[in-house]
Enzyme design. Structure first.
Site, PDB file in Angstrom:
ATOM      1  N   ARG A   1       0.822  -1.225   0.000  1.00 54.24           N
ATOM      2  CA  ARG A   1       0.000   0.000   0.000  1.00 54.24           C
ATOM      3  C   ARG A   1       0.853   1.270   0.000  1.00 54.24           C
ATOM      4  O   ARG A   1       0.316   2.367  -0.174  1.00 54.24           O
ATOM      5  CB  ARG A   1      -0.914   0.003   1.215  1.00 54.24           C
ATOM      6  CG  ARG A   1      -1.763  -1.250   1.352  1.00 54.24           C
ATOM      7  CD  ARG A   1      -2.308  -1.371   2.755  1.00 54.24           C
ATOM      8  NE  ARG A   1      -2.899  -2.671   3.037  1.00 54.24           N
ATOM      9  CZ  ARG A   1      -2.189  -3.772   3.282  1.00 54.24           C
ATOM     10  NH1 ARG A   1      -0.871  -3.720   3.305  1.00 54.24           N
ATOM     11  NH2 ARG A   1      -2.787  -4.918   3.514  1.00 54.24           N
TER      12      ARG A   1
ATOM     13  N   LYS B   1     -15.175  -0.096  -2.155  1.00 56.78           N
ATOM     14  CA  LYS B   1     -15.399  -0.171  -0.709  1.00 56.78           C
ATOM     15  C   LYS B   1     -14.744   1.001   0.020  1.00 56.78           C
ATOM     16  O   LYS B   1     -15.360   1.633   0.883  1.00 56.78           O
ATOM     17  CB  LYS B   1     -14.885  -1.518  -0.189  1.00 56.78           C
ATOM     18  CG  LYS B   1     -15.252  -1.809   1.253  1.00 56.78           C
ATOM     19  CD  LYS B   1     -14.187  -1.289   2.198  1.00 56.78           C
ATOM     20  CE  LYS B   1     -14.628  -1.473   3.643  1.00 56.78           C
ATOM     21  NZ  LYS B   1     -13.604  -0.939   4.551  1.00 56.78           N
TER      22      LYS B   1
ATOM     23  N   ASP C   1     -17.694  -4.733   3.208  1.00 55.45           N
ATOM     24  CA  ASP C   1     -16.414  -5.410   3.405  1.00 55.45           C
ATOM     25  C   ASP C   1     -16.691  -6.900   3.617  1.00 55.45           C
ATOM     26  O   ASP C   1     -17.813  -7.353   3.430  1.00 55.45           O
ATOM     27  CB  ASP C   1     -15.692  -4.821   4.621  1.00 55.45           C
ATOM     28  CG  ASP C   1     -16.371  -5.243   5.905  1.00 55.45           C
ATOM     29  OD1 ASP C   1     -17.616  -5.216   5.951  1.00 55.45           O
ATOM     30  OD2 ASP C   1     -15.679  -5.645   6.851  1.00 55.45           O
TER      31      ASP C   1
ATOM     32  N   PRO D   1     -20.856   0.767   2.789  1.00 57.31           N
ATOM     33  CA  PRO D   1     -19.633   0.028   2.455  1.00 57.31           C
ATOM     34  C   PRO D   1     -19.810  -1.468   2.727  1.00 57.31           C
ATOM     35  O   PRO D   1     -20.327  -1.839   3.778  1.00 57.31           O
ATOM     36  CB  PRO D   1     -18.579   0.604   3.418  1.00 57.31           C
ATOM     37  CG  PRO D   1     -19.178   1.857   3.973  1.00 57.31           C
ATOM     38  CD  PRO D   1     -20.654   1.686   3.912  1.00 57.31           C
TER      39      PRO D   1
END
Length: 269
Positions: free
Chosen positions: A169, A211, A230, A228
């Site tokens: 990331r 998301k 998940d 959202p």
DNA sequence: GGCCAGGTTCTAC
DNA sequence: GTAGAACATGGC
């Protein structure tokens, strides 16, 4: 300051996975760094919270941060008394949860970090980011750190970010910070955009998919209709509702429903 | 020590 | 347009 508000539970909010910098100090007290400030919150009673802040900061920051002008009580009560058995349990269990209005950049970066990490790991990364690139706040001989600005993060080195444990990331965070810092995306402008337009702009950022964009919409832009999905919510939609959940029933506050679902499935025994 | 975590991106049909 | 694999790392 003493705040009186129905449906305001600090423990539930701190453990709700929407904010990552609220930490327990003792039985009823939590601390938090947000918007460049350090505060402590104590649950003194079901509807009573003490916040260590000035009246001015309460009016200009925390009242909005904790969304205290909105009547959650009405919605939560209607869920508790509704026909959906799972939501009845979830609403009763998580009573006191609210949707916070958090800093947009902090939410954006935090939820880019969140992908395929558990909550303790997310919190760890965010603390380290703040310590490395944020500003110091001194409180009673303790040092806390603000969340870094886009400018500071955009000047980080990828190798430094990797050391924090961000994994792959690191590039997402660097490039997204640069996009914010150099004006490729104007986060403030998103506040006056439609949900569709905001989602489209957010999804153009590296590391931001459907998301994460929804989390930014819900927790940063306060579009409380955002929902959202998940792994945990997907599990509920599949296991409990056989993928027949009728989201339209909750138009106007679907994000609140989502929050109670998430908290319940994550925390119930 | 293996599985999983508040997913996204890239590739291949 | 969409299914499947790859992705870094830490918590439990």
């Amino acid at each position: 300051m003493i705040i009186q508000s129905k449906n305001f539970n600090i423990k539930h909010i701190a453990d709700s996975g929407q904010c990552f910098r609220m930490n327990q100090m003792n039985q009823d007290t939590y601390n938090l760094v947000a918007f460049g400030k350090y505060i402590e919150l104590t649950q003194q009673g079901p509807d009573t919270i003490e916040i260590t802040c000035s009246e001015e900061d309460y009016e200009t920051i925390w009242k909005e941060y904790f969304d205290l002008s909105y009547q959650y009580d009405t919605i939560v009560t209607s869920l508790i008394n509704g026909e959906d058995i799972f939501l009845r349990e979830a609403a009763a269990y998580g009573s006191g949860l609210r949707i916070l209005k958090q800093d947009l950049f902090e939410i954006l970066i935090s939820f880019i970090i969140s992908q395929r990490k558990n909550i303790p790991a997310i919190k760890s990364c965010i603390e380290q980011l703040s310590k490395k690139y944020g500003d110091k706040i001194n409180h009673n001989n303790q040092t806390f750190y603000t969340f870094p600005t886009p400018e500071r993060l955009s000047n980080a080195k990828q190798s430094e970010l990797r050391e924090i444990g961000l994994g792959y990331r690191d590039v997402y965070i660097l490039k997204t910070s640069q996009a914010v810092a150099n004006g490729d995306i104007d986060l403030l402008k998103l506040k006056s955009c439609s949900n569709e337009e905001a989602m489209n702009q957010l999804k153009n950022l590296p590391g931001v998919g459907i998301k994460v964009a929804n989390c930014v919409a819900l927790y940063g832009l306060h579009q409380i209709d955002a929902f959202p999905i998940d792994v945990w919510i997907a599990r509920i939609l599949n296991d409990i509702y056989n993928n027949q959940f009728e989201l339209e029933q909750y138009n106007g506050y679907a994000g609140i429903v989502q929050q109670y679902m998430f908290y319940y499935i994550r925390n119930k025994k």
